[in-house]
Scaffold this motif. Structure first.
Motif, PDB file in Angstrom:
ATOM      1  N   VAL A  94      -4.717  -4.430  -1.280  1.00  0.00           N
ATOM      2  CA  VAL A  94      -3.426  -3.834  -0.927  1.00  0.00           C
ATOM      3  C   VAL A  94      -2.359  -4.083  -1.993  1.00  0.00           C
ATOM      4  CG1 VAL A  94      -3.820  -3.836   1.569  1.00  0.00           C
ATOM      5  CG2 VAL A  94      -2.908  -5.886   0.469  1.00  0.00           C
ATOM      6  N   ILE A  95      -2.552  -5.106  -2.814  1.00  0.00           N
ATOM      7  CA  ILE A  95      -1.627  -5.362  -3.927  1.00  0.00           C
ATOM      8  C   ILE A  95      -2.455  -5.679  -5.168  1.00  0.00           C
ATOM      9  CG2 ILE A  95       0.234  -6.791  -4.846  1.00  0.00           C
ATOM     10  CD1 ILE A  95       1.117  -7.411  -2.058  1.00  0.00           C
ATOM     11  N   LEU A  96      -2.137  -5.007  -6.260  1.00  0.00           N
ATOM     12  CA  LEU A  96      -2.825  -5.254  -7.519  1.00  0.00           C
ATOM     13  C   LEU A  96      -1.789  -5.312  -8.634  1.00  0.00           C
ATOM     14  CD1 LEU A  96      -5.612  -5.628  -8.829  1.00  0.00           C
ATOM     15  CD2 LEU A  96      -5.666  -3.160  -9.238  1.00  0.00           C
ATOM     16  N   ASP A 101      -0.395  -0.942  -2.929  1.00  0.00           N
ATOM     17  CA  ASP A 101      -1.192   0.278  -2.783  1.00  0.00           C
ATOM     18  C   ASP A 101      -0.858   0.906  -1.428  1.00  0.00           C
ATOM     19  OD1 ASP A 101      -3.097   2.257  -2.475  1.00  0.00           O
ATOM     20  OD2 ASP A 101      -4.686   1.098  -3.439  1.00  0.00           O
ATOM     21  N   GLN A 102      -0.003   1.919  -1.441  1.00  0.00           N
ATOM     22  CA  GLN A 102       0.441   2.530  -0.188  1.00  0.00           C
ATOM     23  C   GLN A 102      -0.680   3.291   0.506  1.00  0.00           C
ATOM     24  OE1 GLN A 102       4.254   4.545  -0.406  1.00  0.00           O
ATOM     25  NE2 GLN A 102       4.844   3.364  -2.230  1.00  0.00           N
ATOM     26  N   ASN A 103      -1.605   3.857  -0.265  1.00  0.00           N
ATOM     27  CA  ASN A 103      -2.739   4.559   0.348  1.00  0.00           C
ATOM     28  C   ASN A 103      -3.616   3.582   1.124  1.00  0.00           C
ATOM     29  OD1 ASN A 103      -2.082   7.137  -0.625  1.00  0.00           O
ATOM     30  ND2 ASN A 103      -3.075   6.726  -2.599  1.00  0.00           N
ATOM     31  N   ALA A 104      -3.794   2.373   0.562  1.00  0.00           N
ATOM     32  CA  ALA A 104      -4.590   1.359   1.252  1.00  0.00           C
ATOM     33  C   ALA A 104      -3.906   0.938   2.548  1.00  0.00           C
ATOM     34  CB  ALA A 104      -4.792   0.145   0.346  1.00  0.00           C
ATOM     35  N   LEU A 105      -2.578   0.826   2.521  1.00  0.00           N
ATOM     36  CA  LEU A 105      -1.846   0.473   3.738  1.00  0.00           C
ATOM     37  C   LEU A 105      -2.017   1.545   4.806  1.00  0.00           C
ATOM     38  CD1 LEU A 105       1.538  -0.993   2.399  1.00  0.00           C
ATOM     39  CD2 LEU A 105      -0.509  -2.219   3.116  1.00  0.00           C
ATOM     40  N   ARG A 106      -1.953   2.815   4.384  1.00  0.00           N
ATOM     41  CA  ARG A 106      -2.132   3.899   5.354  1.00  0.00           C
ATOM     42  C   ARG A 106      -3.546   3.895   5.918  1.00  0.00           C
ATOM     43  NH1 ARG A 106       1.729   6.779   2.023  1.00  0.00           N
ATOM     44  NH2 ARG A 106       0.100   7.289   0.501  1.00  0.00           N
ATOM     45  N   THR A 107      -4.530   3.618   5.064  1.00  0.00           N
ATOM     46  CA  THR A 107      -5.922   3.568   5.533  1.00  0.00           C
ATOM     47  C   THR A 107      -6.104   2.469   6.579  1.00  0.00           C
ATOM     48  OG1 THR A 107      -6.729   4.379   3.405  1.00  0.00           O
ATOM     49  CG2 THR A 107      -8.316   3.254   4.815  1.00  0.00           C
ATOM     50  N   PRO A 127       6.459  -9.458  -3.534  1.00  0.00           N
ATOM     51  CA  PRO A 127       5.151  -8.884  -3.892  1.00  0.00           C
ATOM     52  C   PRO A 127       4.895  -8.852  -5.385  1.00  0.00           C
ATOM     53  CG  PRO A 127       6.288  -7.513  -2.266  1.00  0.00           C
ATOM     54  CD  PRO A 127       7.282  -8.532  -2.751  1.00  0.00           C
ATOM     55  N   ARG A 128       5.955  -8.860  -6.173  1.00  0.00           N
ATOM     56  CA  ARG A 128       5.785  -8.818  -7.626  1.00  0.00           C
ATOM     57  C   ARG A 128       5.159 -10.101  -8.168  1.00  0.00           C
ATOM     58  NH1 ARG A 128      11.854  -7.395  -9.159  1.00  0.00           N
ATOM     59  NH2 ARG A 128      12.074  -9.023  -7.565  1.00  0.00           N
ATOM     60  N   ASP A 129       5.204 -11.169  -7.365  1.00  0.00           N
ATOM     61  CA  ASP A 129       4.594 -12.438  -7.776  1.00  0.00           C
ATOM     62  C   ASP A 129       3.079 -12.447  -7.570  1.00  0.00           C
ATOM     63  OD1 ASP A 129       7.118 -13.288  -8.332  1.00  0.00           O
ATOM     64  OD2 ASP A 129       7.357 -14.462  -6.493  1.00  0.00           O
ATOM     65  N   VAL A 134      -5.773  -8.994  -0.888  1.00  0.00           N
ATOM     66  CA  VAL A 134      -6.788  -8.193  -0.211  1.00  0.00           C
ATOM     67  C   VAL A 134      -6.803  -8.526   1.267  1.00  0.00           C
ATOM     68  CG1 VAL A 134      -8.574  -9.890  -0.773  1.00  0.00           C
ATOM     69  CG2 VAL A 134      -9.240  -7.560  -0.190  1.00  0.00           C
ATOM     70  N   VAL A 135      -6.938  -7.496   2.094  1.00  0.00           N
ATOM     71  CA  VAL A 135      -7.104  -7.677   3.531  1.00  0.00           C
ATOM     72  C   VAL A 135      -8.594  -7.838   3.809  1.00  0.00           C
ATOM     73  CG1 VAL A 135      -6.811  -6.648   5.807  1.00  0.00           C
ATOM     74  CG2 VAL A 135      -5.026  -6.363   4.078  1.00  0.00           C
TER      75      VAL A 135
END
Length: 235
Positions: A94-96, A101-107, A127-129, A134-135
């Protein structure tokens, strides 16, 4: 009433045995199929306890069938990654590199508020840190910070480590944890000496923690407080 007590005890022991067969997992670490099995088992158990006209076997047979299916699923998941992915899903990034990753959040049907709450649970407020988040398949969030945001370790500071083992409990509520003692190179003789140095018996120790050094922390059991007799002036 006696029949109800006997049925309740029997169901309790059978559910406990079934859960032991299914293995140890904390509630927050249950996979979807494990959570379903737990809910079904609890419902089946309550039916036999609440309804005396229902035979105990009406709950015990499906109860152990669910436990057997859970064990079978665990075996198949261990042997086949595809089966595991089918039953439990896959971890989702979800964060890279600080980017959400907004698409991953929607999924995952995960809101930004949910993500920020999970990050705060990891003591991360920006989140920038985050280098990578990963969920997991059990719903928990795993977070790796950027190298420059990671807390400094003793090796980073070039400090000499005084002991190699972690601080772990040796005695809990008077019960000796032999494996922990041996892991830190200690034995019952050391434990007896430590108790005598504090004018205590081992059974009188509430908590004793330490490591492979002679440093330790000991807490004595406190006697139970008895009710103070009521005096006339208190009445």
């Amino acid at each position: 009433m006696k029949l109800l007590i006997v049925r309740t005890v029997l169901i309790y022991l059978c559910v406990l045995f079934a859960m032991r067969l299914m293995g140890k997992r904390q509630l927050g670490e249950l996979q979807p199929e494990e959570l379903v099995s737990t809910i079904l088992i609890s419902n089946l158990a309550s039916i036999s306890i609440e309804s005396e006209e229902v035979p105990v076997t009406a709950s015990l047979i499906p109860l152990f069938l669910i436990a057997a299916l859970e064990l079978l699923g665990s075996i198949l998941s261990f042997q086949s990654q595809k089966f595991f992915n089918l039953m439990s899903g896959r971890p989702k990034t979800v964060i890279l590199d600080g980017q959400i990753d907004q698409n991953a959040l929607r999924t995952l049907r995960l809101t930004t508020a949910d993500l920020m709450e999970a990050l705060r649970g990891k003591d991360v407020f920006d989140p920038r840190d985050v280098s990578y988040a990963v969920v997991e398949t059990n719903g928990s969030l795993s977070v790796a910070l950027r190298p420059e945001k990671e807390p400094a370790t003793l090796s980073d500071l070039a400090l000499k480590v005084q002991h190699s083992q972690a601080t772990i409990p040796f005695v809990l509520d008077g019960q000796v944890l032999d494996d922990n003692l041996h892991w830190c190179g200690k034995d019952h003789a050391w434990l007896e000496r430590t108790a005598q140095a504090n004018t205590l018996l081992v059974e009188e120790i509430l908590l004793l923690i330490g490591n492979d050094t002679e440093d330790y922390f000991l807490l004595k059991k406190e006697p139970r407080r008895t009710a103070r007799p009521l005096r006339k002036e208190d009445a």
